[in-house]
Every structure is written in C-alpha cells, then in structure tokens.
Design a protein around this motif. Structure first.
Motif, PDB file in Angstrom:
ATOM      1  N   GLU A 109      59.362  -6.479  50.335  1.00 34.85           N
ATOM      2  CA  GLU A 109      60.335  -6.966  51.321  1.00 34.85           C
ATOM      3  C   GLU A 109      60.768  -8.394  51.005  1.00 34.85           C
ATOM      4  OE1 GLU A 109      60.753  -5.799  55.143  1.00 34.85           O
ATOM      5  OE2 GLU A 109      59.142  -4.318  55.193  1.00 34.85           O
ATOM      6  N   CYS A 110      59.820  -9.246  50.601  1.00 32.42           N
ATOM      7  CA  CYS A 110      60.208 -10.605  50.203  1.00 32.42           C
ATOM      8  C   CYS A 110      61.209 -10.568  49.046  1.00 32.42           C
ATOM      9  CB  CYS A 110      58.970 -11.405  49.803  1.00 32.42           C
ATOM     10  SG  CYS A 110      57.920 -11.902  51.179  1.00 32.42           S
ATOM     11  N   SER A 115      53.537   2.537  59.846  1.00 32.37           N
ATOM     12  CA  SER A 115      54.021   1.952  58.587  1.00 32.37           C
ATOM     13  C   SER A 115      55.456   1.476  58.724  1.00 32.37           C
ATOM     14  CB  SER A 115      53.902   2.961  57.450  1.00 32.37           C
ATOM     15  OG  SER A 115      54.633   4.145  57.735  1.00 32.37           O
ATOM     16  N   ALA A 116      56.316   2.270  59.367  1.00 34.50           N
ATOM     17  CA  ALA A 116      57.698   1.841  59.570  1.00 34.50           C
ATOM     18  C   ALA A 116      57.768   0.646  60.504  1.00 34.50           C
ATOM     19  CB  ALA A 116      58.531   2.998  60.128  1.00 34.50           C
ATOM     20  N   ALA A 117      56.938   0.633  61.554  1.00 33.46           N
ATOM     21  CA  ALA A 117      56.920  -0.519  62.457  1.00 33.46           C
ATOM     22  C   ALA A 117      56.537  -1.786  61.694  1.00 33.46           C
ATOM     23  CB  ALA A 117      55.950  -0.263  63.613  1.00 33.46           C
ATOM     24  N   PHE A 118      55.557  -1.675  60.788  1.00 34.90           N
ATOM     25  CA  PHE A 118      55.141  -2.819  59.976  1.00 34.90           C
ATOM     26  C   PHE A 118      56.294  -3.296  59.095  1.00 34.90           C
ATOM     27  CE2 PHE A 118      53.175  -4.482  56.030  1.00 34.90           C
ATOM     28  CZ  PHE A 118      52.434  -5.530  56.569  1.00 34.90           C
ATOM     29  N   GLU A 119      56.958  -2.363  58.438  1.00 28.25           N
ATOM     30  CA  GLU A 119      58.072  -2.729  57.558  1.00 28.25           C
ATOM     31  C   GLU A 119      59.213  -3.378  58.341  1.00 28.25           C
ATOM     32  OE1 GLU A 119      58.978   0.961  55.657  1.00 28.25           O
ATOM     33  OE2 GLU A 119      56.979   1.128  54.805  1.00 28.25           O
ATOM     34  N   VAL A 120      59.536  -2.810  59.498  1.00 31.53           N
ATOM     35  CA  VAL A 120      60.626  -3.358  60.309  1.00 31.53           C
ATOM     36  C   VAL A 120      60.239  -4.714  60.892  1.00 31.53           C
ATOM     37  CG1 VAL A 120      61.968  -2.993  62.434  1.00 31.53           C
ATOM     38  CG2 VAL A 120      61.673  -1.130  60.791  1.00 31.53           C
ATOM     39  N   LEU A 121      58.972  -4.855  61.283  1.00 33.05           N
ATOM     40  CA  LEU A 121      58.511  -6.144  61.807  1.00 33.05           C
ATOM     41  C   LEU A 121      58.670  -7.235  60.757  1.00 33.05           C
ATOM     42  CD1 LEU A 121      57.050  -7.669  64.141  1.00 33.05           C
ATOM     43  CD2 LEU A 121      54.903  -7.109  62.989  1.00 33.05           C
ATOM     44  N   ILE A 122      58.173  -6.988  59.541  1.00 33.32           N
ATOM     45  CA  ILE A 122      58.290  -7.999  58.480  1.00 33.32           C
ATOM     46  C   ILE A 122      59.752  -8.248  58.148  1.00 33.32           C
ATOM     47  CG2 ILE A 122      57.743  -8.520  56.074  1.00 33.32           C
ATOM     48  CD1 ILE A 122      55.351  -8.693  58.024  1.00 33.32           C
ATOM     49  N   GLY A 123      60.561  -7.185  58.082  1.00 34.45           N
ATOM     50  CA  GLY A 123      61.982  -7.356  57.802  1.00 34.45           C
ATOM     51  C   GLY A 123      62.686  -8.159  58.875  1.00 34.45           C
ATOM     52  N   THR A 124      62.345  -7.927  60.125  1.00 34.57           N
ATOM     53  CA  THR A 124      62.956  -8.675  61.230  1.00 34.57           C
ATOM     54  C   THR A 124      62.572 -10.151  61.162  1.00 34.57           C
ATOM     55  OG1 THR A 124      62.918  -6.699  62.621  1.00 34.57           O
ATOM     56  CG2 THR A 124      63.171  -8.806  63.746  1.00 34.57           C
ATOM     57  N   ILE A 125      61.315 -10.424  60.823  1.00 31.61           N
ATOM     58  CA  ILE A 125      60.861 -11.813  60.691  1.00 31.61           C
ATOM     59  C   ILE A 125      61.622 -12.528  59.575  1.00 31.61           C
ATOM     60  CG2 ILE A 125      58.898 -13.236  59.966  1.00 31.61           C
ATOM     61  CD1 ILE A 125      57.092 -11.106  61.364  1.00 31.61           C
ATOM     62  N   LEU A 126      61.671 -11.922  58.397  1.00 35.45           N
ATOM     63  CA  LEU A 126      62.340 -12.566  57.255  1.00 35.45           C
ATOM     64  C   LEU A 126      63.829 -12.722  57.515  1.00 35.45           C
ATOM     65  CD1 LEU A 126      60.539 -10.717  54.306  1.00 35.45           C
ATOM     66  CD2 LEU A 126      60.015 -12.980  55.258  1.00 35.45           C
ATOM     67  N   ASN A 127      64.425 -11.734  58.149  1.00 31.15           N
ATOM     68  CA  ASN A 127      65.851 -11.792  58.457  1.00 31.15           C
ATOM     69  C   ASN A 127      66.154 -12.927  59.436  1.00 31.15           C
ATOM     70  OD1 ASN A 127      68.500 -10.624  58.175  1.00 31.15           O
ATOM     71  ND2 ASN A 127      68.268  -9.699  60.195  1.00 31.15           N
ATOM     72  N   GLU A 128      65.358 -13.034  60.468  1.00 34.83           N
ATOM     73  CA  GLU A 128      65.597 -14.036  61.510  1.00 34.83           C
ATOM     74  C   GLU A 128      65.365 -15.457  61.003  1.00 34.83           C
ATOM     75  OE1 GLU A 128      66.522 -15.674  65.224  1.00 34.83           O
ATOM     76  OE2 GLU A 128      66.809 -13.612  64.502  1.00 34.83           O
ATOM     77  N   LEU A 129      64.329 -15.647  60.196  1.00 33.57           N
ATOM     78  CA  LEU A 129      63.936 -17.000  59.818  1.00 33.57           C
ATOM     79  C   LEU A 129      64.591 -17.521  58.551  1.00 33.57           C
ATOM     80  CD1 LEU A 129      60.115 -16.894  60.674  1.00 33.57           C
ATOM     81  CD2 LEU A 129      62.024 -17.687  62.088  1.00 33.57           C
ATOM     82  N   PHE A 130      65.099 -16.616  57.691  1.00 34.80           N
ATOM     83  CA  PHE A 130      65.568 -17.087  56.389  1.00 34.80           C
ATOM     84  C   PHE A 130      66.996 -16.683  56.023  1.00 34.80           C
ATOM     85  CE2 PHE A 130      60.868 -16.763  55.784  1.00 34.80           C
ATOM     86  CZ  PHE A 130      60.627 -18.136  55.688  1.00 34.80           C
ATOM     87  N   MET A 131      67.649 -15.843  56.793  1.00 35.17           N
ATOM     88  CA  MET A 131      68.981 -15.384  56.400  1.00 35.17           C
ATOM     89  C   MET A 131      70.112 -16.148  57.068  1.00 35.17           C
ATOM     90  SD  MET A 131      68.674 -13.198  54.004  1.00 35.17           S
ATOM     91  CE  MET A 131      70.263 -12.355  53.929  1.00 35.17           C
ATOM     92  N   GLY A 132      69.822 -16.923  58.102  1.00 37.10           N
ATOM     93  CA  GLY A 132      70.864 -17.734  58.738  1.00 37.10           C
ATOM     94  C   GLY A 132      72.041 -16.899  59.185  1.00 37.10           C
ATOM     95  N   GLU A 133      73.244 -17.367  58.861  1.00 35.97           N
ATOM     96  CA  GLU A 133      74.454 -16.641  59.250  1.00 35.97           C
ATOM     97  C   GLU A 133      74.674 -15.387  58.422  1.00 35.97           C
ATOM     98  OE1 GLU A 133      77.778 -19.269  59.190  1.00 35.97           O
ATOM     99  OE2 GLU A 133      77.000 -20.559  60.797  1.00 35.97           O
ATOM    100  N   ALA A 134      73.898 -15.209  57.365  1.00 32.55           N
ATOM    101  CA  ALA A 134      74.039 -14.031  56.501  1.00 32.55           C
ATOM    102  C   ALA A 134      73.069 -12.915  56.894  1.00 32.55           C
ATOM    103  CB  ALA A 134      73.819 -14.431  55.046  1.00 32.55           C
TER     104      ALA A 134
END
Length: 428
Positions: free
Chosen positions: A133-134, A164-183
């Motif tokens: 995911e990273c 497993s899907a909840a784990f993947e979505v949780l990590i994806g939501t974290i990375l998306n929120e904290l590092f993607m900004g307006e993108a």
C-alpha cells in the motif's frame, strides 16, 4: 491531526456522539462504549510508541456480501454492504521514516519507507500489505513520512466478514488522508490499491468485492466488467423496516489455511474461459460456453464446468436482487438469496473443503439455520466459503428464538446481528 489530550476530553464528554451514532447505527446516547474504544486506541498508541502530541483517528468497516458469490474475480456483478463492526486506529507521526503498525494481539510490524519493493519472503504477511500500500501511494505522488499506527478490531479474523479488507481499507484511508492532500484518491481507488497489494505483494489472487464494500460503504451493487473502472451504484434499503435482521453466523472454522481452495475457484473459471476464447467468464457469452461445454469438460474437468455455471447464474441473480430490493419485493429477494446459497453449495462447491469429513462446520451451520428458520427468511454461504460464516436474513419476530437456537449448535456469541453502515473508510 489533533492534540491527544483534546481527543480524550472530547470522547469522554460526548462531543463526537452524533458521528459515532452514524458509524455504528445507533442512537447518540448509545455511543459511550464506542467512544471508549477510541480512547483505548489512543492509550495503546502511547503505550506502544511513547507520547505523541497529536494524533488522528480512523475506522474501516467489515463487509457483508449479499449477492454474487465468487463473481467479482470473473469481472461479474455483486451486491454488498459495509456493516457496523470495524477496525479502528489511532495514528501519530514519528521521525524515523518508518511505518510502524501495532495491531492488538499481533507482533509489531515495521516498514522502512525507503524500501518498498515486494519481497517474496513476506508473502502471506501483514508486512506485505503495508509495504504494497505504501508503494501504491508513492506511485500516485504521495511523499510519505514516519507514522505510528495502533489498531484495534472487532471484525472477527477468518470469519468471512473480511478483516483483511478492513485492514487494507484502513491503511489506505490513513495514507490517503495524511499524505495525498488535494490529490486524494476515491474510495474506489483505495479498494483497488488494497486488491493490488494483496495480489502483488501478499500473493493472493483475490477479487475486488471485499475491499470495495468496505471502502465505499452502505449497500452497493458493483459491475466489474471493466475492473479498472467498476460501475458502483447505491441500493437504498433498510432491512429492519422490512422486518428482517441481517445475521452473520460464525461457523467456528478458520479459513487461514485454505488459500489453495480459494485460488482454485478463479483458476477453474479462468481455465473454462480460456477454452471458450476469453480470459475470464465475463468475456464469454453464456451461449458460447454452453456450445463448448463438452470441450470444457474434457480440458478443465467437471468441477470447473459446474463452477462456471454458478458464476453465470449468480450474475443474473444479482440483477434480479437489485430490482427486487428497489421495488420493495422482499419475498423475491429472499428467494434469490436461497437460490444463490444452493448454487454455491451444489455448483460452486465452496461449502465443504475437498476431503474434509469430520469438520464440515459451514455445512452444519447452514443446515441448522434452515431448520430453525422453518422455510422463512433465507440463509446462504457467506464470502469465500469453505470456512468462516454463513449469512441469514431472519424475520424479526423470531430473531431471539433463532439466535438462541443457532448458538446452542455453533457456540455462544457466534450469531452476529449486524446493521448496514452508511459509510466506508472514515476519519473520525
């Protein structure tokens, strides 16, 4: 992010009661226990990684598959929803350039953010998902920095509601929120990132339905004809208003050691499709498949042919289920749930693992539920099958009696009465 002390004060005084009520399908005055869970992960974050001046809180739900059993990996159609059990996390920054993840009950996992190549030796581990995911977010322009993540879950592992899907979505939501900004990417793309990580880094040839249901939220019907651009449509329905309770029945069997059984289903279906000139069954018109059925039997075997017959029929059932729900025709909907369950058992053959004699927990769970329902409601294998759970729609007037009866057979606390959650991966 917010000061950890402020988070704890707000959670204790009910500031977030309305938000929690929406996520957990209850009244605001019933949210104290949910607030306490978030306070506990904040405590866990600091107990594990040391004091943090600020943190963010996240949630990703489990999912229930309502229609379309094993159709997603054949680019088919599904009906699915997120449910009000979830995986939550408290997240704070670190200066180590590492993603450090502590899930309750598991070993600490550390991913150096300057080393995101897939590793063969990490397959079938949480580290593989985290690294994948990273890497996926870096490919999309994210500039990652160190994070500490403390996770708690009430999504049962190995029980078919897709921890497993909840784990993947949780990590994806974290990375998306904290590092993607307006993108920021969409919930659909978060699901696709989770699937890609599971396929490429984790080494499991899964479909996309589990991640999509967890990420998008509510009840949706999804057409995977073009997996890169799935068509996702909401299906508004309140089962309680129809006099039905949605129950997930944990058979007690864990599917952790059944990867080969799951992999065989898409492999069988793809083998049939290849004989018919396609890559997946969605590429092959049903008439072509029927015309080439003798060739498919000779080349792929009868089990593969029967599995293909299930996929074609369950795709059509999804269309009919959606139409029935939108029309408020719950009798037809329930009949189609039962049809799908029979097809999964007889044709797809994902109720009893090959060669199992003494242990057939899912089969016993379904058989017992049918007896207790006495011709009312509906019951079917849920999710991947072979182990894990069954799904039952139980008339509310017999819910207490049903729950007592089924738990006498499969074990206390194994009948989970759930609600459809209106939101997927979420920031508190």
């Amino acid at each position: 992010m917010k000061d950890v002390r402020i988070w704890k004060q707000e959670l204790a005084n009910g500031t977030h009661a309305d938000r929690l009520a929406s996520l957990y399908c209850c009244a605001p005055e019933q949210t104290a226990a949910f607030a306490a869970r978030y306070q506990a992960v904040l405590d866990g974050l600091e107990a594990t990684f040391g004091a943090h001046s600020e943190a963010a809180l996240f949630s990703a739900p489990g999912r229930t598959e309502i229609g379309g059993n094993h159709t997603d990996h054949q680019h088919g159609q599904v009906l699915a929803g997120s449910v009000n059990i979830d995986m939550i996390a408290a997240v704070g920054p670190n200066d180590r350039n590492e993603l450090r993840v502590q899930s309750e009950g598991y070993d600490l996992c550390i991913i150096p953010l300057n080393d995101l190549e897939a590793r063969k030796e990490e397959e079938n581990t949480s580290a593989a998902i985290l690294r994948g995911e990273c890497a996926a977010f870096v490919q999309r322009g994210a500039v990652l920095s160190g994070l500490d993540v403390y996770i708690s879950s009430n999504v049962p592992k190995g029980s078919g509601v897709s921890s497993s899907a909840a784990f993947e979505v949780l990590i994806g939501t974290i990375l998306n929120e904290l590092f993607m900004g307006e993108a920021k990417v969409s919930p659909i793309e978060i699901a696709q990132i989770g699937q890609w990580s599971e396929n490429v880094y984790f080494g499991k040839p899964c479909g996309l339905m589990d991640q999509m249901a967890s990420s998008v939220g509510n009840i949706v019907t999804i057409d995977f004809a073009d997996p890169a651009n799935p068509i996702v449509e909401p299906v508004k329905v309140d089962f309680s208003q129809a006099g039905l309770a949605l129950c997930i029945l944990d058979s007690g069997a864990d599917h952790a050691d059944l990867t080969d059984e799951y992999a065989a289903i898409p492999n069988d279906c793809r083998a049939v499709a290849k004989v018919c000139g396609g890559e997946v069954l969605r590429d092959v018109p049903f008439e072509t498949f029927m015309a080439k059925l003798p060739e498919c039997r000779a080349a792929c075997g009868d089990r593969a042919v029967l599995r293909a017959l299930h996929v074609y029929a369950d795709n059509q059932r999804v269309v009919k289920q959606v139409a029935a729900l939108r029309a408020g025709d719950f009798d037809t909907f329930l009949a189609l749930v039962n049809e799908s369950g029979l097809s999964s058992w007889e044709y797809l053959q994902n109720v009893i693992p090959a060669g199992y004699k003494e242990h057939q927990e899912v089969a016993v769970t379904i058989a017992a539920a049918k007896q207790l329902l006495g011709g009312r409601g509906a019951v079917r294998v849920h999710g991947g099958g072979f182990a894990g759970t069954a799904q039952a729609f139980v008339p509310l007037d017999m819910l207490d009696e049903f729950k007592t009866g089924i738990e006498r057979i499969i074990g206390e606390g194994r009948c989970h009465v759930l609600s459809i959650r209106p939101e997927g991966g979420a920031v508190l």
